[in-house]
Design an enzyme around this catalytic site. Structure first.
Site, PDB file in Angstrom:
ATOM      1  N   TYR A 152      -5.123  -4.439  10.082  1.00 50.29           N
ATOM      2  CA  TYR A 152      -5.809  -3.324   9.399  1.00 50.29           C
ATOM      3  C   TYR A 152      -6.798  -3.805   8.336  1.00 50.29           C
ATOM      4  O   TYR A 152      -7.464  -2.984   7.702  1.00 50.29           O
ATOM      5  CB  TYR A 152      -4.795  -2.355   8.781  1.00 50.29           C
ATOM      6  CG  TYR A 152      -3.761  -3.030   7.916  1.00 50.29           C
ATOM      7  CD1 TYR A 152      -2.504  -3.327   8.427  1.00 50.29           C
ATOM      8  CD2 TYR A 152      -4.039  -3.386   6.598  1.00 50.29           C
ATOM      9  CE1 TYR A 152      -1.554  -3.955   7.664  1.00 50.29           C
ATOM     10  CE2 TYR A 152      -3.093  -4.024   5.822  1.00 50.29           C
ATOM     11  CZ  TYR A 152      -1.845  -4.298   6.364  1.00 50.29           C
ATOM     12  OH  TYR A 152      -0.915  -4.928   5.582  1.00 50.29           O
ATOM     13  N   GLY A 170      -5.716  -0.252  13.102  1.00 49.55           N
ATOM     14  CA  GLY A 170      -4.412  -0.660  12.581  1.00 49.55           C
ATOM     15  C   GLY A 170      -3.939   0.164  11.398  1.00 49.55           C
ATOM     16  O   GLY A 170      -2.736   0.360  11.201  1.00 49.55           O
ATOM     17  N   PHE A 203       0.833  -1.215   0.000  1.00 55.24           N
ATOM     18  CA  PHE A 203       0.000   0.000   0.000  1.00 55.24           C
ATOM     19  C   PHE A 203       0.862   1.257   0.000  1.00 55.24           C
ATOM     20  O   PHE A 203       0.337   2.363  -0.089  1.00 55.24           O
ATOM     21  CB  PHE A 203      -0.882   0.027   1.255  1.00 55.24           C
ATOM     22  CG  PHE A 203      -1.664  -1.237   1.434  1.00 55.24           C
ATOM     23  CD1 PHE A 203      -2.583  -1.631   0.482  1.00 55.24           C
ATOM     24  CD2 PHE A 203      -1.465  -2.034   2.539  1.00 55.24           C
ATOM     25  CE1 PHE A 203      -3.301  -2.812   0.630  1.00 55.24           C
ATOM     26  CE2 PHE A 203      -2.173  -3.219   2.696  1.00 55.24           C
ATOM     27  CZ  PHE A 203      -3.097  -3.608   1.740  1.00 55.24           C
ATOM     28  N   ASP A 242       7.982   1.489  12.344  1.00 52.02           N
ATOM     29  CA  ASP A 242       6.763   0.716  12.643  1.00 52.02           C
ATOM     30  C   ASP A 242       6.261   1.025  14.062  1.00 52.02           C
ATOM     31  O   ASP A 242       5.071   1.274  14.266  1.00 52.02           O
ATOM     32  CB  ASP A 242       7.037  -0.793  12.554  1.00 52.02           C
ATOM     33  CG  ASP A 242       7.083  -1.278  11.109  1.00 52.02           C
ATOM     34  OD1 ASP A 242       6.380  -0.703  10.264  1.00 52.02           O
ATOM     35  OD2 ASP A 242       7.816  -2.247  10.844  1.00 52.02           O
ATOM     36  N   LYS A 266      14.160  -7.044   6.597  1.00 51.41           N
ATOM     37  CA  LYS A 266      14.258  -6.040   7.672  1.00 51.41           C
ATOM     38  C   LYS A 266      15.454  -6.241   8.614  1.00 51.41           C
ATOM     39  O   LYS A 266      15.956  -5.277   9.182  1.00 51.41           O
ATOM     40  CB  LYS A 266      12.981  -6.045   8.517  1.00 51.41           C
ATOM     41  CG  LYS A 266      11.788  -5.408   7.825  1.00 51.41           C
ATOM     42  CD  LYS A 266      10.600  -5.361   8.785  1.00 51.41           C
ATOM     43  CE  LYS A 266       9.433  -4.648   8.147  1.00 51.41           C
ATOM     44  NZ  LYS A 266       8.373  -4.363   9.112  1.00 51.41           N
TER      45      LYS A 266
HETATM   46  P1  NAP Z   1       4.752 -12.564  13.649  1.00 50.11           P
HETATM   47  O1  NAP Z   1       6.157 -12.099  13.802  1.00 50.11           O
HETATM   48  O2  NAP Z   1       4.483 -13.825  12.917  1.00 50.11           O
HETATM   49  O3  NAP Z   1       4.120 -12.697  15.123  1.00 50.11           O
HETATM   50  C1  NAP Z   1       2.797 -13.123  15.317  1.00 50.11           C
HETATM   51  C2  NAP Z   1       2.471 -13.136  16.812  1.00 50.11           C
HETATM   52  O4  NAP Z   1       1.076 -13.456  16.944  1.00 50.11           O
HETATM   53  C3  NAP Z   1       3.237 -14.199  17.603  1.00 50.11           C
HETATM   54  O5  NAP Z   1       3.478 -13.697  18.886  1.00 50.11           O
HETATM   55  C4  NAP Z   1       2.248 -15.369  17.646  1.00 50.11           C
HETATM   56  O6  NAP Z   1       2.343 -16.164  18.807  1.00 50.11           O
HETATM   57  C5  NAP Z   1       0.929 -14.632  17.737  1.00 50.11           C
HETATM   58  N1  NAP Z   1      -0.163 -15.450  17.177  1.00 50.11           N
HETATM   59  C6  NAP Z   1      -0.311 -15.852  15.895  1.00 50.11           C
HETATM   60  N2  NAP Z   1      -1.455 -16.558  15.751  1.00 50.11           N
HETATM   61  C7  NAP Z   1      -2.025 -16.614  16.988  1.00 50.11           C
HETATM   62  C8  NAP Z   1      -3.199 -17.214  17.494  1.00 50.11           C
HETATM   63  N3  NAP Z   1      -4.037 -17.883  16.701  1.00 50.11           N
HETATM   64  N4  NAP Z   1      -3.462 -17.089  18.811  1.00 50.11           N
HETATM   65  C9  NAP Z   1      -2.636 -16.413  19.633  1.00 50.11           C
HETATM   66  N5  NAP Z   1      -1.495 -15.818  19.202  1.00 50.11           N
HETATM   67  C10 NAP Z   1      -1.198 -15.912  17.896  1.00 50.11           C
HETATM   68  O7  NAP Z   1       3.872 -11.464  12.926  1.00 50.11           O
HETATM   69  P2  NAP Z   1       4.076  -9.867  12.957  1.00 50.11           P
HETATM   70  O8  NAP Z   1       4.960  -9.455  11.860  1.00 50.11           O
HETATM   71  O9  NAP Z   1       4.418  -9.478  14.344  1.00 50.11           O
HETATM   72  O10 NAP Z   1       2.602  -9.364  12.561  1.00 50.11           O
HETATM   73  C11 NAP Z   1       1.514  -9.558  13.437  1.00 50.11           C
HETATM   74  C12 NAP Z   1       0.276  -8.811  12.951  1.00 50.11           C
HETATM   75  O11 NAP Z   1       0.517  -7.424  12.939  1.00 50.11           O
HETATM   76  C13 NAP Z   1      -0.178  -9.196  11.534  1.00 50.11           C
HETATM   77  O12 NAP Z   1      -1.572  -9.291  11.534  1.00 50.11           O
HETATM   78  C14 NAP Z   1       0.248  -8.010  10.711  1.00 50.11           C
HETATM   79  O13 NAP Z   1      -0.601  -7.806   9.609  1.00 50.11           O
HETATM   80  C15 NAP Z   1       0.102  -6.887  11.700  1.00 50.11           C
HETATM   81  N6  NAP Z   1       0.964  -5.739  11.375  1.00 50.11           N
HETATM   82  C16 NAP Z   1       0.362  -4.539  11.151  1.00 50.11           C
HETATM   83  C17 NAP Z   1       1.117  -3.446  10.845  1.00 50.11           C
HETATM   84  C18 NAP Z   1       0.446  -2.115  10.620  1.00 50.11           C
HETATM   85  O14 NAP Z   1       1.089  -1.211  10.101  1.00 50.11           O
HETATM   86  N7  NAP Z   1      -0.798  -1.951  11.007  1.00 50.11           N
HETATM   87  C19 NAP Z   1       2.517  -3.562  10.760  1.00 50.11           C
HETATM   88  C20 NAP Z   1       3.116  -4.800  11.009  1.00 50.11           C
HETATM   89  C21 NAP Z   1       2.323  -5.895  11.315  1.00 50.11           C
HETATM   90  P3  NAP Z   1       3.375 -17.405  18.922  1.00 50.11           P
HETATM   91  O15 NAP Z   1       4.712 -16.805  19.206  1.00 50.11           O
HETATM   92  O16 NAP Z   1       2.839 -18.204  20.052  1.00 50.11           O
HETATM   93  O17 NAP Z   1       3.321 -18.130  17.600  1.00 50.11           O
END
Ligand code: NAP
Length: 283
Positions: A226, A247, A21, A105, A71
């Site tokens: 988001y 988000g 985006f 971020d 990253k």
């Molecule tokens: P990530 O590194 O894969 O981390 C995901 C986290 O969520 C881990 O702590 C994982 O727990 C937990 N998790 C995943 N599925 C789960 C479930 N079903 N129940 C409970 N915990 C769960 O991902 P990330 O890069 O941090 O991104 C996470 C989210 O943030 C995504 O949805 C992404 O789209 C969003 N995000 C948004 C922005 C924005 O600008 N708005 C920017 C970055 C990311 P475990 O360690 O136990 O697996």
């Protein structure tokens, strides 16, 4: 926008990048301010990362955003790393003026939350311990959170991140626990930050990490997801009369911070938000 001989190039490197985006958001900003800049996305294979950075330098590219999977790896090829980005251990923005890496971020999430409430002296609960949680947690600490608890499905990962944030010296001892204990932590919380992908499209009917009955009216609830705009968790927050933070605002403000780093100018956030919503088909 007309691309001319004088046009400054900024862009995104990642793999893949075609669904980003950021190009519409930044190009709308350059248009609005009549700036001679263009933002493009480059799909860079991990094996080509070093030559991509060297080539960009040679081509006089002004700045990059960096996304998955580059990253962390890209830090090796930079001259300087911003202090908090160094603590986080990942960069999402490069300024080619000094080949310096930043992580916007976390600032993006903090600015989104601070539209609603100041973070200073607040009790914060962070759900999730992945990449987004890491970026946001250090910035919550930097912006003066009084206390922090990091809750995760995998408790060891929460403990590791909590130890890193505590050791940064930006905040006192950070607690770590299982996400299943969230109700206990919400009793004293001012701000809940959900960085799990729960509720993300297409799983929009997932069970949220917390329900309205666990939230009081003063709670601020930020969801990093988001798409959709109003997640299951934010629906619960609204039901409780609490304050939702969307988000998309994190996406917006991380972009606004990168824009400022590259150009030295304040980003036109209203125009960027509209471009983001148009791209995401949100109203
Ligand atoms: P990530 O590194 O894969 O981390 C995901 C986290 O969520 C881990 O702590 C994982 O727990 C937990 N998790 C995943 N599925 C789960 C479930 N079903 N129940 C409970 N915990 C769960 O991902 P990330 O890069 O941090 O991104 C996470 C989210 O943030 C995504 O949805 C992404 O789209 C969003 N995000 C948004 C922005 C924005 O600008 N708005 C920017 C970055 C990311 P475990 O360690 O136990 O697996």
């Amino acid at each position: 926008m007309k691309i001319k001989g004088s046009t400054n190039i900024v862009g995104l490197i990642g793999h893949p990048v075609e669904h980003s985006f950021s190009p519409p958001m930044h190009n709308a900003a350059f248009d609005e301010l009549g700036m001679d800049y263009a933002y493009v996305a480059f799909d860079v294979n991990p094996t080509d990362l070093q030559t991509a950075i060297e080539g960009a330098k040679s081509l006089n590219i002004k700045g990059f955003n960096v996304t998955i999977p580059h990253k962390i790896e890209v830090m090796k090829f930079l001259n300087e790393i911003d202090e908090v980005a160094g603590l986080i251990g990942a960069v999402n923005t490069i300024d080619f003026k000094n080949l310096k890496g930043y992580n916007t971020d976390g600032i993006g999430a903090v600015r989104a939350i601070e539209e609603v409430t100041s973070i200073k002296n607040k009790n914060v609960v962070v759900a999730g311990a992945g990449g987004a949680s890491r970026a946001i947690s250090f910035y919550l600490a930097k912006y003066g959170a009084e206390s922090m608890a990091i809750l995760n499905r995998n408790v060891e990962k929460a403990q590791g991140l909590a130890a890193d944030v505590s050791q940064s010296g930006l905040i006192g001892e950070v607690k770590a626990d299982s996400i299943s204990e969230i109700r206990n932590y919400l009793k004293d919380a001012d701000i809940l930050v959900d960085t799990t992908p729960i509720g993300m499209h297409p799983n929009i009917s997932d069970e949220p990490i917390a329900f309205a009955e666990d939230m009081d009216e003063d709670l601020v609830v930020f969801d990093a997801v988001y798409n959709p705009n109003e997640t299951v968790l934010l629906k619960e927050a609204i039901k409780a009369g609490a304050n939702p933070v969307y988000g998309i605002k994190m996406l917006l403000y991380q972009g606004a911070e990168s824009f400022k780093i590259w150009t030295g100018r304040d980003a036109p956030v209203d125009v960027m938000e509209k471009a983001l919503k148009d791209t995401l088909n949100l109203e």
